[in-house]
Design an enzyme around this catalytic site. Structure first.
Site, PDB file in Angstrom:
ATOM      1  N   ASP A 164       0.739  -8.636  -9.940  1.00 32.70           N
ATOM      2  CA  ASP A 164       0.190  -9.157 -11.196  1.00 32.70           C
ATOM      3  C   ASP A 164       0.345  -8.065 -12.244  1.00 32.70           C
ATOM      4  O   ASP A 164       0.470  -6.887 -11.913  1.00 32.70           O
ATOM      5  CB  ASP A 164      -1.255  -9.681 -11.081  1.00 32.70           C
ATOM      6  CG  ASP A 164      -2.232  -8.750 -10.402  1.00 32.70           C
ATOM      7  OD1 ASP A 164      -2.044  -7.516 -10.472  1.00 32.70           O
ATOM      8  OD2 ASP A 164      -3.218  -9.246  -9.808  1.00 32.70           O
ATOM      9  N   HIS A 202      -0.059  -4.176  -8.414  1.00 35.42           N
ATOM     10  CA  HIS A 202      -1.057  -4.574  -9.425  1.00 35.42           C
ATOM     11  C   HIS A 202      -0.787  -3.695 -10.645  1.00 35.42           C
ATOM     12  O   HIS A 202      -1.270  -2.566 -10.733  1.00 35.42           O
ATOM     13  CB  HIS A 202      -2.475  -4.371  -8.894  1.00 35.42           C
ATOM     14  CG  HIS A 202      -2.799  -5.281  -7.749  1.00 35.42           C
ATOM     15  ND1 HIS A 202      -2.929  -6.642  -7.908  1.00 35.42           N
ATOM     16  CD2 HIS A 202      -2.999  -5.047  -6.429  1.00 35.42           C
ATOM     17  CE1 HIS A 202      -3.198  -7.202  -6.735  1.00 35.42           C
ATOM     18  NE2 HIS A 202      -3.241  -6.249  -5.817  1.00 35.42           N
ATOM     19  N   GLU A 231       1.607  -8.201  -3.927  1.00 36.25           N
ATOM     20  CA  GLU A 231       0.414  -8.666  -4.652  1.00 36.25           C
ATOM     21  C   GLU A 231       0.629  -8.570  -6.162  1.00 36.25           C
ATOM     22  O   GLU A 231      -0.255  -8.153  -6.914  1.00 36.25           O
ATOM     23  CB  GLU A 231      -0.818  -7.839  -4.247  1.00 36.25           C
ATOM     24  CG  GLU A 231      -1.076  -7.838  -2.754  1.00 36.25           C
ATOM     25  CD  GLU A 231      -2.358  -7.107  -2.347  1.00 36.25           C
ATOM     26  OE1 GLU A 231      -3.206  -6.820  -3.217  1.00 36.25           O
ATOM     27  OE2 GLU A 231      -2.499  -6.834  -1.142  1.00 36.25           O
ATOM     28  N   ASN A 238       0.721  -1.786   3.857  1.00 38.47           N
ATOM     29  CA  ASN A 238       0.575  -2.344   2.509  1.00 38.47           C
ATOM     30  C   ASN A 238      -0.347  -1.458   1.666  1.00 38.47           C
ATOM     31  O   ASN A 238      -1.404  -1.020   2.135  1.00 38.47           O
ATOM     32  CB  ASN A 238      -0.042  -3.749   2.652  1.00 38.47           C
ATOM     33  CG  ASN A 238      -0.027  -4.559   1.370  1.00 38.47           C
ATOM     34  OD1 ASN A 238       1.023  -4.701   0.748  1.00 38.47           O
ATOM     35  ND2 ASN A 238      -1.170  -5.102   0.972  1.00 38.47           N
ATOM     36  N   GLU A 282      -4.035   0.015   2.501  1.00 39.96           N
ATOM     37  CA  GLU A 282      -4.680   0.988   1.604  1.00 39.96           C
ATOM     38  C   GLU A 282      -5.304   2.190   2.340  1.00 39.96           C
ATOM     39  O   GLU A 282      -6.473   2.501   2.161  1.00 39.96           O
ATOM     40  CB  GLU A 282      -5.736   0.280   0.749  1.00 39.96           C
ATOM     41  CG  GLU A 282      -5.124  -0.856  -0.064  1.00 39.96           C
ATOM     42  CD  GLU A 282      -6.133  -1.651  -0.886  1.00 39.96           C
ATOM     43  OE1 GLU A 282      -7.322  -1.306  -0.886  1.00 39.96           O
ATOM     44  OE2 GLU A 282      -5.717  -2.629  -1.523  1.00 39.96           O
TER      45      GLU A 282
HETATM   46  O1  9MR Z   1      -8.285 -11.000  -4.339  1.00 38.45           O
HETATM   47  C1  9MR Z   1      -9.239 -10.405  -3.497  1.00 38.45           C
HETATM   48  C2  9MR Z   1     -10.623 -10.623  -4.062  1.00 38.45           C
HETATM   49  O2  9MR Z   1     -10.937 -12.011  -4.061  1.00 38.45           O
HETATM   50  C3  9MR Z   1     -11.630  -9.847  -3.253  1.00 38.45           C
HETATM   51  O3  9MR Z   1     -12.904  -9.952  -3.863  1.00 38.45           O
HETATM   52  C4  9MR Z   1     -11.214  -8.412  -3.175  1.00 38.45           C
HETATM   53  C5  9MR Z   1     -12.167  -7.582  -2.367  1.00 38.45           C
HETATM   54  O4  9MR Z   1     -11.822  -6.235  -2.410  1.00 38.45           O
HETATM   55  O5  9MR Z   1      -9.928  -8.318  -2.592  1.00 38.45           O
HETATM   56  C6  9MR Z   1      -8.972  -8.931  -3.383  1.00 38.45           C
HETATM   57  O6  9MR Z   1      -7.690  -8.718  -2.841  1.00 38.45           O
HETATM   58  C7  9MR Z   1      -7.267  -7.377  -2.741  1.00 38.45           C
HETATM   59  C8  9MR Z   1      -6.344  -7.313  -1.546  1.00 38.45           C
HETATM   60  O7  9MR Z   1      -6.997  -7.793  -0.413  1.00 38.45           O
HETATM   61  C9  9MR Z   1      -5.860  -5.889  -1.321  1.00 38.45           C
HETATM   62  N1  9MR Z   1      -5.262  -5.349  -2.490  1.00 38.45           N
HETATM   63  C10 9MR Z   1      -6.048  -5.450  -3.732  1.00 38.45           C
HETATM   64  C11 9MR Z   1      -6.455  -6.898  -3.939  1.00 38.45           C
HETATM   65  C12 9MR Z   1      -7.183  -7.056  -5.273  1.00 38.45           C
HETATM   66  O8  9MR Z   1      -8.385  -6.357  -5.244  1.00 38.45           O
END
Ligand code: 9MR
Length: 464
Positions: free
Chosen positions: A273, A243, A271, A207, A166
């Site tokens: 969903d 997402h 990722e 990513n 990101e």
């Molecule tokens: O699923 C993850 C969640 O449990 C955490 O709180 C969050 C913190 O920012 O990160 C989530 O995973 C993220 C991933 O690491 C990067 N892409 C977006 C995902 C969803 O927020």
């Protein structure tokens, strides 16, 4: 005890009573239509047959849920460590590394024979505060040390690493993270070089989210990858997080995957969903299922699209509702571990049995009331395709200790633990995107069956 008898639609109770014996005989004579592989092969196996993987992210707190780990361990060929490989966990203070939680996930995946994606080495989020305090002149060294230590630690055990996560804004500019501000544009290339030096074999990915379709953000990533390839910066792949929102899968997804592949890198959907505005309805499930199918098809259409990972597999553990209030139900299994239409669409897109002629039938099981020793449930049967369905059969395996005492708006047969409900005479025909419901009263503890499956069938009374 189970009751091996067909029951009847409430609305037509008197009418149907006399037909029950004949019905029962007819139903044993007409075998339900089966979608061969979808019923038996897992998503992981179906993907593997296509030369891809199908995986799920997971997170440590969920691993004590045995119903959860049973499906996690059996259905998927790949696991992404959802949180505990992030900097906050692995280097909570400078030079002190801790991989305890991450290893719990990797150990589990290895014991299940699953490949593992490491996630993620360099990210502005879930970054311990000490990193922000590192003087500008030292941050490149700190970043390299972090990467070197973590990649080396897991060397030989991971298939992929999300090296940088990101790093771009929606307009294609660089995100002003601490790394960007203190190291400058070169930090991403430096991160990849450090990762490659630590492990020459693991596949190194950039990513990001909102890079699934062609637009300013994916254009910027595209230009970066292109320049990395030209300069020999070691990048192996691009992870499109995906997402997504139901009804909004980018039309350019396949073209976008293809243009990255054409640069000479792999692409993974990392990722996935697909969220909806709550509450769930049959129509939204149908839309979402089609969207999941479309994403899988787009990946399969590009040979360098190596696999798909859902960002956890059950709505019970989705990150979505806590971040997008009023939205959710984004994953292929519901919060009670019942497979949703999305699951069946993924399986079908992966070649797990073709939808029977006449339509793609979906079934959603919902417990509507419960009391000591009993419950009622409503099952929504939907037709997700353009052709009409002329009759349907819904099957599932009774969870242990349950029996069904009564079904309305459908005909019940029970064979051991196997439940079959066929349409009544008046609710078998479903036009495009139409749905109907049937209900049941059960004895035992309300628990949603894990394998509710609908197949289109000939209407009752039609010769097989
Ligand atoms: O699923 C993850 C969640 O449990 C955490 O709180 C969050 C913190 O920012 O990160 C989530 O995973 C993220 C991933 O690491 C990067 N892409 C977006 C995902 C969803 O927020």
């Amino acid at each position: 005890m189970l009751r091996h008898r067909p029951t009847r639609g409430r609305r037509t109770a008197g009418l149907l009573t006399t037909a029950l014996v004949a019905l029962s005989a007819a139903m044993t004579a007409v075998a339900p239509t089966h979608t061969a592989h979808a019923d038996t092969a897992t998503l992981g196996e179906l993907a593997e047959a296509k030369g891809r993987y199908f995986g799920s992210a997971t997170d440590n707190p969920e691993l004590s849920d045995t119903q959860y780990t049973r499906i996690l361990g059996s259905e998927f060929g790949q696991i992404t460590v959802g949180n505990t490989m992030k900097w906050q966990y692995t280097e909570p203070s400078r030079g002190r590394f801790d991989y305890t939680a991450a290893e719990e996930v990797v150990d589990l995946a290895e014991s299940n024979g699953q490949s593992v994606r490491g996630h993620t080495l360099v990210w502005h989020n879930q970054l311990p505060s000490w990193v922000g305090d590192v003087p500008a002149g030292e941050l490149l060294g700190v970043m390299r040390d972090h990467i070197t230590h973590e990649v080396d630690h897991f060397k030989g055990r991971l298939a992929h690493w999300d090296v940088v996560n990101e790093a771009f804004e929606e307009d294609g500019s660089r995100r002003q993270s601490v790394f960007q501000q203190k190291i400058g544009d070169s930090y991403i290339a430096e991160a990849f070089k450090a990762a490659r030096a630590a492990d020459p074999d693991v596949k190194l990915y950039y990513n990001d989210y909102n890079i699934e379709g062609i637009g300013p953000k994916s254009d910027a990533v595209y230009e970066m990858v292109k320049s990395f390839k030209a300069q020999g910066v070691p990048i192996d792949g691009v992870g499109m997080q995906a997402h997504l929102i139901a009804g909004q899968v980018p039309a350019s997804l396949q073209r976008n995957i293809q243009r990255f592949a054409d640069l000479g890198v792999d692409v993974a959907i990392t990722e996935l969903d697909i969220r909806m505005t709550l509450p769930r309805t049959a129509a939204k499930d149908t839309r979402q299922a089609a969207d999941y199918g479309a994403v899988v098809e787009a990946c399969l259409a590009v040979s360098r699209c190596v696999g798909i990972t859902v960002w956890d597999y059950t709505d019970k553990y989705s990150w979505v509702p806590s971040v997008f209030p009023g939205e959710g139900a984004a994953l292929p299994w519901d919060e009670h571990f019942a497979k949703k239409p999305a699951y069946h669409a993924i399986a079908a897109a992966l070649g797990g049995g073709s939808p029977a002629p006449g339509g793609d039938c979906t079934a959603t099981y919902r417990v509507t009331s419960r009391w000591q020793g009993g419950f009622t449930a409503e099952i929504t049967v939907g037709n997700g395709r353009t052709a009409p369905i002329d009759g349907w059969t819904v099957t599932w395996t009774l969870p242990g200790g349950q029996s069904i005492s009564h079904v309305w708006n459908g005909y019940l047969t029970v064979d051991g633990q196997r439940v079959t409900v066929r349409n009544a005479g008046y609710n078998g025909t479903l036009g495009s995107n139409a749905s109907t419901t049937f209900g049941l009263q059960g004895e035992g503890t309300a628990g949603t069956p894990a394998d509710v499956t609908c197949t289109p069938a000939q209407p009752f009374g039609t010769p097989a």
